[in-house]
Scaffold this motif. Structure first.
Motif: not given
Length: 143
Positions: A9-17, A84-87
């Protein structure tokens, strides 16, 4: 090292790998250096797809100037993961990304990392203001 394990829940974007056979080391888990490749893939996929970054002919290039990673649990091939990705900080010519590796569907991260991109002019290698479309995409990830 973070005080607690990052949560999905801490991350607004996800990239599957999907991990690959050669990601595993002799100890039977994904080698630590491979996590940096996952981070790079997640960030650059986002910048290309959401920010319009042209990695081949664009005037701006992102140089990694700092990076780190903390590990909480191992992953291994075959494993479906999500980055998970955030700035964490968005400056004039730089951005600090905060990333985490999650096993698909799990709430707690297996690893958490961060790195800083400085955007530079491709021709001069001098820092430049982050272009509008890229900045807008990065702004959506600011926490």
């Amino acid at each position: 090292m973070p005080d607690s394990v990052p949560q999905r829940s801490d991350y607004p974007h996800f990239q599957p790998i999907i991990t690959r056979w050669h990601d595993n080391d002799v100890y039977g888990h994904v080698n630590n250096v491979t996590y940096y490749s996952f981070f790079d893939t997640a960030v650059n996929t986002y910048l290309i797809e959401q920010g319009g970054l042209d990695i081949h002919d664009g005037e701006v290039v992102g140089f990694v100037v700092s990076s780190a990673c903390d590990y909480f649990a191992s992953i291994a091939f075959p494993e479906r993961i999500e980055i998970g990705l955030r700035v964490g900080k968005l400056g004039n010519s730089s951005v600090q990304y905060e990333l985490a590796v999650f096993k698909a569907g799990e709430e707690e991260a297996c690893a958490a990392g961060r790195f800083v991109h400085v955007f530079v002019d491709r021709g001069s290698n001098q820092p430049m203001t982050i272009p509008g479309m890229l900045r807008e995409a990065l702004q959506r990830l600011v926490v």
